[in-house]
Design a protein around this motif. Structure first.
Motif, PDB file in Angstrom:
ATOM      1  N   ASN A 160       0.789  -1.222   0.000  1.00  0.00           N
ATOM      2  CA  ASN A 160       0.000   0.000   0.000  1.00  0.00           C
ATOM      3  C   ASN A 160       0.824   1.277   0.000  1.00  0.00           C
ATOM      4  OD1 ASN A 160      -3.020  -0.628   0.257  1.00  0.00           O
ATOM      5  ND2 ASN A 160      -2.064  -2.059   1.656  1.00  0.00           N
ATOM      6  N   THR A 161       2.142   1.183   0.189  1.00  0.00           N
ATOM      7  CA  THR A 161       2.912   2.424   0.301  1.00  0.00           C
ATOM      8  C   THR A 161       4.132   2.517  -0.616  1.00  0.00           C
ATOM      9  OG1 THR A 161       4.135   1.462   2.146  1.00  0.00           O
ATOM     10  CG2 THR A 161       2.302   2.882   2.717  1.00  0.00           C
ATOM     11  N   CYS A 162       4.667   1.377  -1.083  1.00  0.00           N
ATOM     12  CA  CYS A 162       6.000   1.439  -1.710  1.00  0.00           C
ATOM     13  C   CYS A 162       5.972   1.374  -3.235  1.00  0.00           C
ATOM     14  CB  CYS A 162       6.871   0.309  -1.187  1.00  0.00           C
ATOM     15  SG  CYS A 162       7.136   0.422   0.569  1.00  0.00           S
ATOM     16  N   ASP A 163       7.058   1.896  -3.853  1.00  0.00           N
ATOM     17  CA  ASP A 163       7.249   1.772  -5.295  1.00  0.00           C
ATOM     18  C   ASP A 163       8.166   0.592  -5.601  1.00  0.00           C
ATOM     19  OD1 ASP A 163       5.892   4.300  -5.805  1.00  0.00           O
ATOM     20  OD2 ASP A 163       7.659   5.202  -4.894  1.00  0.00           O
ATOM     21  N   LYS A 164       9.234   0.487  -4.795  1.00  0.00           N
ATOM     22  CA  LYS A 164      10.202  -0.607  -4.966  1.00  0.00           C
ATOM     23  C   LYS A 164      10.230  -1.415  -3.676  1.00  0.00           C
ATOM     24  CE  LYS A 164      12.407   0.719  -8.885  1.00  0.00           C
ATOM     25  NZ  LYS A 164      13.391   1.806  -8.786  1.00  0.00           N
ATOM     26  N   VAL A 165      10.613  -2.662  -3.789  1.00  0.00           N
ATOM     27  CA  VAL A 165      10.677  -3.524  -2.612  1.00  0.00           C
ATOM     28  C   VAL A 165      11.981  -4.304  -2.608  1.00  0.00           C
ATOM     29  CG1 VAL A 165       9.508  -5.327  -1.287  1.00  0.00           C
ATOM     30  CG2 VAL A 165       8.166  -3.838  -2.769  1.00  0.00           C
ATOM     31  N   ALA A 166      12.630  -4.350  -1.448  1.00  0.00           N
ATOM     32  CA  ALA A 166      13.804  -5.209  -1.282  1.00  0.00           C
ATOM     33  C   ALA A 166      13.482  -6.189  -0.166  1.00  0.00           C
ATOM     34  CB  ALA A 166      15.029  -4.371  -0.913  1.00  0.00           C
ATOM     35  N   ILE A 167      13.530  -7.487  -0.485  1.00  0.00           N
ATOM     36  CA  ILE A 167      13.279  -8.504   0.531  1.00  0.00           C
ATOM     37  C   ILE A 167      14.624  -8.879   1.147  1.00  0.00           C
ATOM     38  CG2 ILE A 167      12.304 -10.793   0.998  1.00  0.00           C
ATOM     39  CD1 ILE A 167      10.127  -9.310  -0.255  1.00  0.00           C
ATOM     40  N   MET A 168      14.751  -8.708   2.456  1.00  0.00           N
ATOM     41  CA  MET A 168      16.028  -8.974   3.115  1.00  0.00           C
ATOM     42  C   MET A 168      15.979 -10.276   3.897  1.00  0.00           C
ATOM     43  SD  MET A 168      17.511  -5.347   4.458  1.00  0.00           S
ATOM     44  CE  MET A 168      19.091  -6.066   4.916  1.00  0.00           C
ATOM     45  N   TYR A 169      17.100 -10.981   3.875  1.00  0.00           N
ATOM     46  CA  TYR A 169      17.225 -12.194   4.686  1.00  0.00           C
ATOM     47  C   TYR A 169      18.663 -12.307   5.151  1.00  0.00           C
ATOM     48  CZ  TYR A 169      16.765 -16.923   6.348  1.00  0.00           C
ATOM     49  OH  TYR A 169      16.758 -18.020   7.165  1.00  0.00           O
ATOM     50  N   ALA A 170      18.861 -12.447   6.440  1.00  0.00           N
ATOM     51  CA  ALA A 170      20.195 -12.617   7.031  1.00  0.00           C
ATOM     52  C   ALA A 170      21.196 -11.595   6.488  1.00  0.00           C
ATOM     53  CB  ALA A 170      20.698 -14.039   6.810  1.00  0.00           C
ATOM     54  N   GLY A 171      20.778 -10.340   6.442  1.00  0.00           N
ATOM     55  CA  GLY A 171      21.705  -9.283   6.062  1.00  0.00           C
ATOM     56  C   GLY A 171      21.946  -9.113   4.581  1.00  0.00           C
ATOM     57  N   GLU A 172      21.188  -9.835   3.767  1.00  0.00           N
ATOM     58  CA  GLU A 172      21.344  -9.690   2.321  1.00  0.00           C
ATOM     59  C   GLU A 172      19.998  -9.383   1.681  1.00  0.00           C
ATOM     60  OE1 GLU A 172      22.927 -13.347   0.954  1.00  0.00           O
ATOM     61  OE2 GLU A 172      24.969 -12.879   1.613  1.00  0.00           O
ATOM     62  N   ILE A 173      20.057  -8.756   0.504  1.00  0.00           N
ATOM     63  CA  ILE A 173      18.827  -8.589  -0.253  1.00  0.00           C
ATOM     64  C   ILE A 173      18.690  -9.821  -1.137  1.00  0.00           C
ATOM     65  CG2 ILE A 173      17.656  -7.232  -2.018  1.00  0.00           C
ATOM     66  CD1 ILE A 173      19.029  -4.761  -0.859  1.00  0.00           C
ATOM     67  N   VAL A 174      17.634 -10.608  -0.939  1.00  0.00           N
ATOM     68  CA  VAL A 174      17.496 -11.826  -1.742  1.00  0.00           C
ATOM     69  C   VAL A 174      16.636 -11.595  -2.973  1.00  0.00           C
ATOM     70  CG1 VAL A 174      17.914 -13.432   0.163  1.00  0.00           C
ATOM     71  CG2 VAL A 174      15.581 -12.697  -0.322  1.00  0.00           C
ATOM     72  N   GLU A 175      15.783 -10.575  -2.912  1.00  0.00           N
ATOM     73  CA  GLU A 175      14.961 -10.257  -4.080  1.00  0.00           C
ATOM     74  C   GLU A 175      14.682  -8.763  -4.084  1.00  0.00           C
ATOM     75  OE1 GLU A 175      11.591 -12.775  -4.692  1.00  0.00           O
ATOM     76  OE2 GLU A 175      10.797 -11.552  -6.331  1.00  0.00           O
ATOM     77  N   TYR A 176      14.703  -8.179  -5.285  1.00  0.00           N
ATOM     78  CA  TYR A 176      14.511  -6.746  -5.401  1.00  0.00           C
ATOM     79  C   TYR A 176      13.710  -6.473  -6.660  1.00  0.00           C
ATOM     80  CZ  TYR A 176      15.741  -1.811  -6.070  1.00  0.00           C
ATOM     81  OH  TYR A 176      15.679  -0.455  -6.248  1.00  0.00           O
ATOM     82  N   GLY A 177      12.774  -5.560  -6.583  1.00  0.00           N
ATOM     83  CA  GLY A 177      12.031  -5.226  -7.785  1.00  0.00           C
ATOM     84  C   GLY A 177      10.973  -4.186  -7.499  1.00  0.00           C
ATOM     85  N   SER A 178      10.202  -3.836  -8.508  1.00  0.00           N
ATOM     86  CA  SER A 178       9.110  -2.908  -8.293  1.00  0.00           C
ATOM     87  C   SER A 178       8.036  -3.643  -7.508  1.00  0.00           C
ATOM     88  CB  SER A 178       8.541  -2.430  -9.630  1.00  0.00           C
ATOM     89  OG  SER A 178       7.777  -3.468 -10.197  1.00  0.00           O
ATOM     90  N   VAL A 179       7.136  -2.883  -6.930  1.00  0.00           N
ATOM     91  CA  VAL A 179       6.090  -3.490  -6.120  1.00  0.00           C
ATOM     92  C   VAL A 179       5.287  -4.496  -6.949  1.00  0.00           C
ATOM     93  CG1 VAL A 179       4.350  -1.683  -6.473  1.00  0.00           C
ATOM     94  CG2 VAL A 179       4.438  -2.903  -4.304  1.00  0.00           C
ATOM     95  N   HIS A 180       5.159  -4.240  -8.265  1.00  0.00           N
ATOM     96  CA  HIS A 180       4.429  -5.179  -9.115  1.00  0.00           C
ATOM     97  C   HIS A 180       5.234  -6.462  -9.357  1.00  0.00           C
ATOM     98  CE1 HIS A 180       1.125  -2.450  -9.880  1.00  0.00           C
ATOM     99  NE2 HIS A 180       2.038  -1.504  -9.905  1.00  0.00           N
ATOM    100  N   ASP A 181       6.554  -6.302  -9.510  1.00  0.00           N
ATOM    101  CA  ASP A 181       7.405  -7.493  -9.666  1.00  0.00           C
ATOM    102  C   ASP A 181       7.233  -8.425  -8.474  1.00  0.00           C
ATOM    103  OD1 ASP A 181       8.543  -6.657 -12.027  1.00  0.00           O
ATOM    104  OD2 ASP A 181      10.205  -5.611 -11.053  1.00  0.00           O
ATOM    105  N   ILE A 182       7.237  -7.835  -7.280  1.00  0.00           N
ATOM    106  CA  ILE A 182       7.222  -8.647  -6.068  1.00  0.00           C
ATOM    107  C   ILE A 182       5.832  -9.235  -5.814  1.00  0.00           C
ATOM    108  CG2 ILE A 182       7.629  -8.636  -3.568  1.00  0.00           C
ATOM    109  CD1 ILE A 182      10.194  -8.148  -5.077  1.00  0.00           C
TER     110      ILE A 182
END
Lengths: 316, 341
Positions: free
Chosen positions: B236-258
């Motif tokens: 509801n708020t973001c344009d881009k999203v970075a999914i973090m796990y154990a200090g790393e970004i495992v997936e990154y993309g636009s809100v629609h990608d995710i």
């Protein structure tokens, strides 16, 4: 239907000053059938935790009755109360503050067993603690650990094990997952549902999160400022929410679908003052449909078919 | 060569517009029990007026990332061994403490998770907003001008300026968070870091606060980093999203990608399955088995492999494969070309 737990016009007022009273719970009637789960939903300050403590007899009621298995828990003798207490347990919200940091996992889980002399000797007690740890999915290597060494999910499992120690019939779950991460939240909810199936437990599940309660409840009570504004079976409530407050609660949950909130459906304002509230519907000030007659007198819960009760003049 | 890192700018076109850019940021805590690797080489950039969501469970390194940007890691234990934090092209890691003081609050400010503890209980809310204005009073405005700015800020967040002489305990949780937002926006920062701004609030109040932040962002043109574990809030708020796990970004993309695209990191899939679904009727939820690894003893290879339902031998060591399709990036061996599951 005869419920294992039943309240009749239960009220709890807290004195907050000279002749001023905070109406925490104001005339609530609930009934929970054996083996079922009642979800109690509402915002902070709506009296849901007070209700949980009242039905366990941890707080005394201002007026009204609570019957557990036919026993009036406010007027029964000490011995009867003690046996009720063994059958009624509570799981607290915050696994960080509800466990004594100076007690090891063994001490924490065995405490209720010791207090109630439930085991004959140490060996039996140890066996029971190990069995409980296994039931709630805690590895045995943690038996001598202290709460600070464990994460939130494991701590909440200790809380569940403590509640299950005396083989109760009825458990009040007071926001048991709201302090946990989503993935851990799902683990604990599944655990609670498995326990229910195995041990025929009855739950009163208190939460502010409608999406959590949907999965676990048979029936849901929506509370606003100490009163029950809507009561229905879980499926029916989600399919057909009637009270404007329930509708607002549902639309406020952020959905994992890209897009912005539907602003026109958002609730204005905040929960108003629970101290000596004005007569009539307590939600009227925030309600989009409020009419002059909403503030004239008390509004009763009425059934509109399908065991769906709502306290709103829109459905008169 | 293919796995140099996440979101490495290829020809600098990203850097031109970026308000903030992180390059290979690492952050560790040096404790008596060993080195805790909280952030392990993350890269992303935020353009003007953009909101990026950092999503992950407790211990994923979200808050450490935020604190590193503001150089607020605990002095004794926190350390940034490598990486760059570029704010409008300047490396914040090379700034002196005095220079950082002028940046914090004025250029980059932060909203903390718990409004109950973020405010000073013995100062009036008006004074707390004023404090931030006084520290960054570069234009030498008079006290009266600053006071009227406090009134303006309070009405901006929907609180009557008449209440500025009241103390935090006289406000509800939602109101306190509005005051924290007013303090954060007082100097019109270019970048706002919101660390779980609504986790401590009720759903109805959460919706109000998120809508308010959305409006203010549009009005002031602020970029934002939204740290949360709630995928609903992100959607509801973001344009881009970075999914973090154990200090790393495992997936990154636009809100629609995710949220819409079919290809995902198994961890992202797991997160989505764990949320109770409002639309469907399922009795059991699907948690991700196991727990987040201990950051002082991280597994080799893909950090998620011990919990991953789709792991295979290759995942045990080396960096996972970087899958990339038009800005959508996933770090996972499942998408290695020629790999057939």
């Amino acid at each position: 239907m005869s419920g294992i737990l039943k309240t009749v016009d239960l009220k709890k007022y807290f004195k907050v000053g000279r002749n001023r009273f905070l109406h925490a719970v104001d005339g609530v009637n609930i009934e929970i059938a054996e083996g079922a789960t009642l979800g109690v939903v509402g915002e902070s300050g709506c009296g849901k935790s007070t209700l949980g403590r009242l039905v366990l007899g941890l707080l005394s009621a201002t007026s009204g009755e609570t019957y557990y298995d036919g026993v009036n828990i406010y007027s029964c003798g000490r011995e009867e109360m003690a046996s009720c207490r063994r059958n009624m347990q509570i799981i607290f919200q915050d696994p960080y503050s509800s466990l004594n940091p100076r007690m090891s996992v063994y001490e924490l889980i065995s405490e209720p067993l010791v207090m109630n002399r439930a085991c004959e000797n140490r060996k039996e007690r140890l066996a029971r603690v190990v069995e409980l740890m296994e039931t709630v999915g805690l590895a045995q290597r943690f038996i001598n650990s202290y709460p600070h060494e464990m994460d939130g999910g494991r701590r909440q499992r200790i809380g569940v094990a403590r509640a299950l120690a005396l083989k109760p019939q009825f458990i009040v779950c007071d926001e048991p997952v709201s302090a946990l991460d989503v993935s851990i939240q799902a683990q604990i909810l599944n655990l609670l549902m498995d326990m229910q199936e195995e041990m025929k437990l009855t739950y009163m599940f208190i939460t502010h999160d409608l999406s959590v309660v949907k999965h676990i409840s048979n029936e849901i009570v929506v509370m606003y400022l100490g009163q029950c504004v809507e009561r229905a079976e879980s499926k029916e409530l989600f399919k057909n929410p009637k009270h404007p407050y329930t509708q607002a609660l549902l639309s406020a949950i952020p959905q994992p679908i890209p897009g912005r909130f539907q602003r026109d459906k958002l609730l204005r304002g905040e929960v108003s003052d629970p101290i000596d509230p004005e007569p009539g519907c307590r939600f009227a000030k925030r309600c989009r449909h409020s009419m002059p007659k909403c503030s004239t007198g008390p509004i009763k819960l009425k059934e509109g078919g399908n065991k769906h009760f709502v306290a709103c003049l829109l459905y008169d | 060569m293919e796995n140099q890192g996440f979101n490495q700018p290829k020809n600098g076109q990203d850097t031109a517009r970026a308000v903030l850019e992180l390059r290979g940021l690492e952050a560790v805590y040096e404790t008596d029990d060993g080195i805790v690797r909280a952030v392990n080489g993350i890269n992303f950039s935020i353009a003007e007026r953009e909101t990026i969501g950092l999503v992950g469970e407790t211990g994923a390194g979200k808050t450490t990332t935020a604190l590193s940007i503001l150089r607020l890691l605990p002095e004794r234990t926190g350390r940034i061994p490598s990486g760059q934090i570029l704010y409008k092209g300047q490396d914040l890691l090379k700034k002196s403490e005095d220079e950082m003081r002028l940046i914090r609050g004025a250029c980059i400010s932060m909203i903390f998770q718990d409004p109950m503890t973020a405010l000073n209980p013995i100062l009036t809310v008006g004074d707390q907003i004023l404090e931030s204005l006084e520290v960054h009073n570069a234009e030498n405005r008079t006290h009266g001008e600053l006071e009227s700015r406090v009134d303006e800020l309070l009405s901006l967040v929907g609180i009557s300026p008449g209440r500025k002489k009241e103390y935090p305990h006289q406000f509800s949780g939602g109101m306190k968070q509005r005051i924290v937002i007013a303090i954060a926006l007082a100097c019109e920062p270019l970048l706002l870091i919101a660390d779980e701004p609504t986790t401590a609030l009720d759903v109805t109040i959460q919706a109000q606060v998120l809508v308010l932040m959305d409006e203010l962002r549009d009005k002031l043109g602020t970029s934002m980093i939204m740290i949360t574990h709630d995928l609903g809030v992100v959607a509801n708020t973001c344009d881009k999203v970075a999914i973090m796990y154990a200090g790393e970004i495992v997936e990154y993309g636009s809100v629609h990608d995710i949220f819409e695209n079919g290809t995902h990191h198994p961890y992202t899939t797991g997160l989505f399955q764990a949320i109770p679904n409002m639309k469907e009727d399922v009795r059991r939820l699907h948690p991700i088995e196991g727990l987040m690894p201990d950051p002082s003893d991280l597994p080799s290879g893909c950090k998620f492999h011990p919990r991953c339902p789709k792991r295979f031998d290759e995942c045990n060591d080396g960096r996972p494969y970087l899958y990339e399709r038009g800005g959508h990036r996933i770090f996972c061996n499942l998408f290695r070309e020629g790999f057939d599951s």
